[in-house]
Design a protein around this motif. Structure first.
Motif, PDB file in Angstrom:
ATOM      1  N   PHE B 237       0.869  -1.178   0.000  1.00  0.00           N
ATOM      2  CA  PHE B 237       0.000   0.000   0.000  1.00  0.00           C
ATOM      3  C   PHE B 237       0.898   1.218   0.000  1.00  0.00           C
ATOM      4  CE2 PHE B 237      -2.415  -3.363   2.045  1.00  0.00           C
ATOM      5  CZ  PHE B 237      -3.616  -3.308   1.339  1.00  0.00           C
ATOM      6  N   SER B 238       0.558   2.216  -0.811  1.00  0.00           N
ATOM      7  CA  SER B 238       1.434   3.377  -0.891  1.00  0.00           C
ATOM      8  C   SER B 238       0.657   4.667  -1.068  1.00  0.00           C
ATOM      9  CB  SER B 238       2.437   3.192  -2.030  1.00  0.00           C
ATOM     10  OG  SER B 238       3.411   4.210  -1.999  1.00  0.00           O
ATOM     11  N   LEU B 239       1.257   5.735  -0.558  1.00  0.00           N
ATOM     12  CA  LEU B 239       0.652   7.061  -0.558  1.00  0.00           C
ATOM     13  C   LEU B 239       1.736   8.053  -0.957  1.00  0.00           C
ATOM     14  CD1 LEU B 239      -2.030   8.477   0.593  1.00  0.00           C
ATOM     15  CD2 LEU B 239      -0.704   8.801   2.689  1.00  0.00           C
ATOM     16  N   GLY B 240       1.386   9.041  -1.760  1.00  0.00           N
ATOM     17  CA  GLY B 240       2.375  10.030  -2.139  1.00  0.00           C
ATOM     18  C   GLY B 240       1.760  11.420  -2.233  1.00  0.00           C
ATOM     19  N   TYR B 241       2.579  12.437  -1.966  1.00  0.00           N
ATOM     20  CA  TYR B 241       2.138  13.820  -2.097  1.00  0.00           C
ATOM     21  C   TYR B 241       3.251  14.604  -2.784  1.00  0.00           C
ATOM     22  CZ  TYR B 241       0.863  18.598  -1.008  1.00  0.00           C
ATOM     23  OH  TYR B 241       0.547  19.935  -1.134  1.00  0.00           O
ATOM     24  N   ALA B 242       2.883  15.551  -3.638  1.00  0.00           N
ATOM     25  CA  ALA B 242       3.884  16.408  -4.266  1.00  0.00           C
ATOM     26  C   ALA B 242       3.305  17.795  -4.471  1.00  0.00           C
ATOM     27  CB  ALA B 242       4.340  15.829  -5.599  1.00  0.00           C
ATOM     28  N   SER B 243       4.182  18.784  -4.501  1.00  0.00           N
ATOM     29  CA  SER B 243       3.759  20.172  -4.652  1.00  0.00           C
ATOM     30  C   SER B 243       4.808  20.906  -5.474  1.00  0.00           C
ATOM     31  CB  SER B 243       3.632  20.790  -3.254  1.00  0.00           C
ATOM     32  OG  SER B 243       3.485  22.180  -3.343  1.00  0.00           O
ATOM     33  N   SER B 244       4.371  21.823  -6.336  1.00  0.00           N
ATOM     34  CA  SER B 244       5.287  22.515  -7.244  1.00  0.00           C
ATOM     35  C   SER B 244       4.849  23.963  -7.416  1.00  0.00           C
ATOM     36  CB  SER B 244       5.253  21.790  -8.596  1.00  0.00           C
ATOM     37  OG  SER B 244       6.019  22.470  -9.557  1.00  0.00           O
ATOM     38  N   LYS B 245       5.806  24.842  -7.617  1.00  0.00           N
ATOM     39  CA  LYS B 245       5.503  26.261  -7.755  1.00  0.00           C
ATOM     40  C   LYS B 245       6.424  26.867  -8.808  1.00  0.00           C
ATOM     41  CE  LYS B 245       6.906  29.076  -4.488  1.00  0.00           C
ATOM     42  NZ  LYS B 245       7.038  29.700  -3.140  1.00  0.00           N
ATOM     43  N   THR B 246       5.879  27.713  -9.687  1.00  0.00           N
ATOM     44  CA  THR B 246       6.695  28.427 -10.664  1.00  0.00           C
ATOM     45  C   THR B 246       6.659  29.919 -10.351  1.00  0.00           C
ATOM     46  OG1 THR B 246       6.206  26.812 -12.377  1.00  0.00           O
ATOM     47  CG2 THR B 246       6.994  28.953 -13.125  1.00  0.00           C
ATOM     48  N   GLU B 247       7.848  30.511 -10.305  1.00  0.00           N
ATOM     49  CA  GLU B 247       7.941  31.948 -10.083  1.00  0.00           C
ATOM     50  C   GLU B 247       8.622  32.611 -11.269  1.00  0.00           C
ATOM     51  OE1 GLU B 247       8.386  32.898  -5.412  1.00  0.00           O
ATOM     52  OE2 GLU B 247       9.856  31.493  -6.211  1.00  0.00           O
ATOM     53  N   ILE B 248       7.988  33.645 -11.781  1.00  0.00           N
ATOM     54  CA  ILE B 248       8.582  34.425 -12.870  1.00  0.00           C
ATOM     55  C   ILE B 248       8.773  35.851 -12.365  1.00  0.00           C
ATOM     56  CG2 ILE B 248       8.296  35.266 -15.247  1.00  0.00           C
ATOM     57  CD1 ILE B 248       6.650  32.805 -15.831  1.00  0.00           C
ATOM     58  N   GLY B 249       9.995  36.329 -12.409  1.00  0.00           N
ATOM     59  CA  GLY B 249      10.288  37.673 -11.903  1.00  0.00           C
ATOM     60  C   GLY B 249       9.932  37.834 -10.444  1.00  0.00           C
ATOM     61  N   GLY B 250      10.048  36.757  -9.644  1.00  0.00           N
ATOM     62  CA  GLY B 250       9.827  36.844  -8.208  1.00  0.00           C
ATOM     63  C   GLY B 250       8.385  36.625  -7.768  1.00  0.00           C
ATOM     64  N   SER B 251       7.426  36.641  -8.738  1.00  0.00           N
ATOM     65  CA  SER B 251       6.035  36.410  -8.328  1.00  0.00           C
ATOM     66  C   SER B 251       5.539  35.064  -8.866  1.00  0.00           C
ATOM     67  CB  SER B 251       5.141  37.549  -8.826  1.00  0.00           C
ATOM     68  OG  SER B 251       5.028  37.487 -10.219  1.00  0.00           O
ATOM     69  N   THR B 252       4.737  34.384  -8.045  1.00  0.00           N
ATOM     70  CA  THR B 252       4.250  33.041  -8.367  1.00  0.00           C
ATOM     71  C   THR B 252       3.289  33.085  -9.555  1.00  0.00           C
ATOM     72  OG1 THR B 252       4.474  32.401  -6.071  1.00  0.00           O
ATOM     73  CG2 THR B 252       3.015  31.050  -7.436  1.00  0.00           C
ATOM     74  N   SER B 253       3.548  32.235 -10.560  1.00  0.00           N
ATOM     75  CA  SER B 253       2.641  32.200 -11.714  1.00  0.00           C
ATOM     76  C   SER B 253       1.781  30.932 -11.739  1.00  0.00           C
ATOM     77  CB  SER B 253       3.437  32.326 -13.011  1.00  0.00           C
ATOM     78  OG  SER B 253       4.288  31.219 -13.166  1.00  0.00           O
ATOM     79  N   VAL B 254       2.319  29.837 -11.278  1.00  0.00           N
ATOM     80  CA  VAL B 254       1.577  28.560 -11.278  1.00  0.00           C
ATOM     81  C   VAL B 254       1.899  27.811  -9.994  1.00  0.00           C
ATOM     82  CG1 VAL B 254       1.163  26.375 -12.485  1.00  0.00           C
ATOM     83  CG2 VAL B 254       1.879  28.380 -13.786  1.00  0.00           C
TER      84      VAL B 254
END
Lengths: 304, 304, 304
Positions: B237-254
Motif C-alpha cells: 500500500f502506498s501514498l504520495g504527495y507532491a507540490s510545485s511552484k513556478t515563479e517568474i520575476g519573483g512572483s508566483t505564476s503557477v
C-alpha cells in the motif's frame, strides 16, 4: 529463457496480379498468412490461474517494412483460469473468430487465395478485424459449448471508435458451428455471421453466411462462402467460393463473387511450398461486370 | 542463446480520467511502468572487465504502437570493471536517477499514480529524462558512496542540444541519499535535486526537493515530494504527495499539488494486480484553481 | 528456442568530423559496421534441403532510432541444397558482394574509415546495395568457382525500380577474385566491378576496379580501391586508399580520393575496441579542390 517464447513466420512468393485487364508479374507478400515475429508467454500463478501476454509484429518480406501499428498482430495481457479468460489490449475481435471458421477449409484461409479475403466480402464496407482498447472475456470450456464477448473502449473522449462483439459456438469431434455479432459504433454497422466446419476425414468442409446492416446511405450486405480441403499425403488441395451483395434502399448496388483454388506441400511440419489462384468479379446492380481481380502465386511459408 | 537476454514487461489497465470536469472511462496504458521488450547482455572480458549492451523498445498495449524513438527505453554499449563503468548511446541521465529516488516509495514511482509524475512536477517546464549522444561514467563502489557524471554531445554542429549532469549519493543499509544536477544547453535550464529514502521495515519512506533555474521569461520552479510504502503480505500500500511552484520575476505564476494512493497485489514474483488513484490541482498566482486531473485505474503488470 | 537464433551487434564511438573546414566533436554511430539485431534460422528438410530465413533490423545507438525500412538489414526466405540456393525478399545484391570483396582488407570494410565507403565511390551516383522484391540464385560450390544472379521485380506496374545483377568468382586458399555486374532500370545505370583479395599471412591485401555507365547527363564513373590488413597479436592494423572520377561527355567533372587507416583491438571474440581515421578530398574537372571530409573516431563494437 523460459519466461518468453520467440516465434514467427515468413511467407513470400512470386506470381501475377491481373486487375483492370492488366497483368503484372511481381513478388507477392503474405500469400497464405502474414509474415510476423512475436513474443509470447504464459506464467503459472498457481491454483489454475495463468498470466498470458503476446506482442506480435507483422512485416512484408519484399520491402522490409513493418505493417502499422508497429505491433499489428497483437499486444495483449490477461489472466486465464477456471473462470475462463480475460484479455486486455489490441487484438482480433471475437466476431473475427467466427468469420475465420467459415474460411477454415477455403483455400487455407489465406490472404491471396481465399475469395472471401481476396475481395469478395465487404462490398459495402467490411468489418474491422482488430480493435484497440479492447477487453475480451472467454467462457471456460463447457462440454462442447464455447463463447466470448469483446468490448472496445473509445480511445479518447471525443472519439466514436468503440465496439461490442459476441460469439457463441459448439464444437464436438468433427463439427464446429458458431454465431458471431459485432457492432462498430463509429461506422454504425452491425455485423452478423453464422459459420460451420465439418471434417469428414477424406475432406473437410467449411462455410458461412454473414451480413452487415448499415446506414441508409451505405446500405446492407449479405455474403456467403463455402470451401473444401482435401489432404493427400503431404499435399493439401483446397477450393473455395464466395459471393457478396450490397443493397441500398432495397435495390442491389454491387455484386461480387470469387473462386479460389490452391495446393500446399508440407516440406516439414514448419515449412510449406504452395501454389494458388483466385479470381474475383465485380458487377453493378444491373448485372454488368465493372471489374475483376486475379491473383496467381507460388511461394514458401516457414514457421519458427 | 547465452550472449543475449530477451526480456520485457506488459502493463495495461482500465480506469477513468477526469479533466476539465469531464470524466472518461478508458483503457489506460502503462499505469505502473511503461510496457517494453528488450535485448541486453554482459560479456566477461577477463580481469574483471565486462562489455554491456542494451536495446529496449517501449510500446502501448491499447494501440499496438511503439513509442518514439523506436528504442526509446535505451540503446547503449559500454564497459565496466574496477574503474567503474563507461556507457555510450541514448539512455536516462544520472539526474533522473536522483529524481527516481525521491519517488521510490511514492505510489510505486508509477506513471499514473505518483503525483510527481502525473502532472505536479515541471509546472515551469520539466527536465529531459533521457539524452542521446550521451556518455556516462559511473564511479566504482566506494563504501556506501556512489557517483556518476553524464555528458551529451550536440547531435550536430548547428544543434544546441547538449547536456551535463552529475549525481553524488550515499547508500548504507536502509538509507539512500543523493544530490543531482543537470544543465540542458538548449533550454538554458539548470536542475538541482536532493532525494532520500529510508526503509523502516514496516514502512519505507522517500522524498525529495528539486528546483529549476530558467530564463527570465520561463522563471524558476521549486518542487517537493514525499511518499510512503507499506508492505502487508503480498500487498503493498502506498501514498504520495507532491507540490510545485513556478515563479517568474519573483512572483508566483503557477502552483500545483497532488495526492496519489495505490495498492499492488503480487500474484507471483513476475505478475502484479494493482489499483491506484491520483488527483492533481493547478492554481494561478493568486491561488485560483485553473484546472485539475484525476486518474483512477485497475490493471495488471507482468514481467518476462 | 532451437528454431530461431537471436543475434545482433552494437557499434558506437566518439570522434570528430571535419567538413567544409569546420570540425565537430560528436558521438558517431556505426563506425565499423551498422548496429543491428535480428532473427535467423535454418531448418533441415531432409535430403540435404534446407529452409533459411532472416529478419534483420538496423539501428543507431546515439539516437535510439531504427533505420528505414524497419528491417533494413534483410528480410528473406529461401531454400538451399545440392542445387545451390534460392532466396526471396529484400537483401543485398550479388554485385554488392563483389564490391565488399574489394574492401575486405581496407580498414575493416567499415562505414567511417574505408575510403570507398566514406565518400570516394559514387562521385556520379552510387549503386543501390539492397533491392526489395528480389530473387537470388546462388550456384552450388564447384571447386573454387562460385556465382550468383539476382533479379528484382518492379514493386508495382507503374514503377521502374527493377534490377538485374550477376557475380562470378573463384576462391582457393588465400586467393579470392570476382567479377560483378548490376543494371538498375530506374536510374539506367550499368555497374561493373572486378575485385580480388589475397592473404599472405603476415598481411592480407584487397583491391578492386569498378565503373558506372550512366546517361549522357549523369555520365560515367571509374573507381579503384586498394587496402592492406596486418594482424599483430590481438591487434589488426589496416590502411586503405580509393580514387574515383566522373566523366560527362568525355570530360572529367568530379574527382575524389581518400585515405583511411585504423586499428582494432580484440578484447574477446565478440568485442573490439577501435580507432580510425579517414580523409577524403573532392576536386572539380580542372583539379581545384571543392571540398573534403575527415572523420576520426574511437569506439567499441560488440557482437551478440
Amino acid at each position: 529463457q523460459s519466461n518468453v517464447t520467440l516465434y514467427g513466420r515468413a511467407d513470400v512468393g512470386i506470381g501475377s496480379v491481373k486487375e483492370a485487364g492488366k497483368s503484372t508479374s511481381k513478388m507477392i507478400d503474405n500469400n497464405l498468412t502474414t509474415s510476423r515475429w512475436g513474443l509470447r508467454g504464459t506464467e503459472d500463478l498457481g491454483g489454475g490461474l495463468k498470466a498470458n501476454f503476446k506482442f506480435e509484429q507483422r512485416l512484408n518480406l519484399s520491402t522490409g517494412d513493418i505493417q502499422s501499428p508497429a505491433f499489428k498482430g497483437e499486444t495483449s495481457l490477461g489472466l486465464s483460469g477456471g473462470f475462463g479468460a480475460v484479455t486486455m489490449g489490441r487484438f482480433t475481435t471475437v466476431y473475427d473468430d467466427v468469420r475465420a471458421l467459415a474460411n477454415a477449409n477455403s483455400v487455407f484461409d489465406s490472404n491471396s487465395f481465399t475469395p472471401a479475403s481476396a475481395g469478395v466480402y465487404g462490398s459495402g464496407g467490411d468489418y474491422s478485424s482488430r480493435f484497440g482498447s479492447q477487453i475480451r472475456y472467454d467462457l471456460p470450456a463447457m462440454g462442447g459449448f464455447y463463447g466470448a464477448i469483446g468490448y472496445a473502449f473509445e480511445s479518447a473522449a471525443d472519439k466514436d471508435d468503440g465496439m461490442t462483439a459476441l460469439k457463441l459456438g459448439y464444437k464436438t469431434g468433427a463439427l464446429n458451428v458458431a454465431l458471431g455479432l459485432q457492432n462498430e459504433k463509429g461506422s454504425d454497422n452491425d455485423y452478423l455471421a453464422l459459420s460451420a466446419s465439418y471434417d469428414f476425414g477424406a475432406a473437410a468442409l467449411s462455410g458461412g453466411y454473414n451480413s452487415r446492416k448499415g446506414s441508409d446511405a451505405k446500405g446492407d450486405d449479405t455474403e456467403f462462402t463455402v470451401g473444401v480441403n482435401v489432404p493427400v499425403g503431404a499435399f493439401d488441395f483446397s477450393l473455395g467460393y464466395a459471393s457478396s451483395k450490397t443493397e441500398i434502399g432495397g435495390s442491389t448496388s454491387v455484386k461480387s463473387s470469387g473462386l479460389g483454388l490452391g495446393a500446399t506441400y508440407k516440406m516439414s511440419k514448419r515449412t510449406r511450398a504452395y501454389a494458388g489462384l483466385s479470381n474475383v468479379d465485380f458487377k453493378n446492380g444491373s448485372g454488368t461486370k465493372t471489374g475483376d481481380k486475379r491473383i496467381f502465386a507460388l511461394g514458401l511459408r516457414h514457421d519458427f
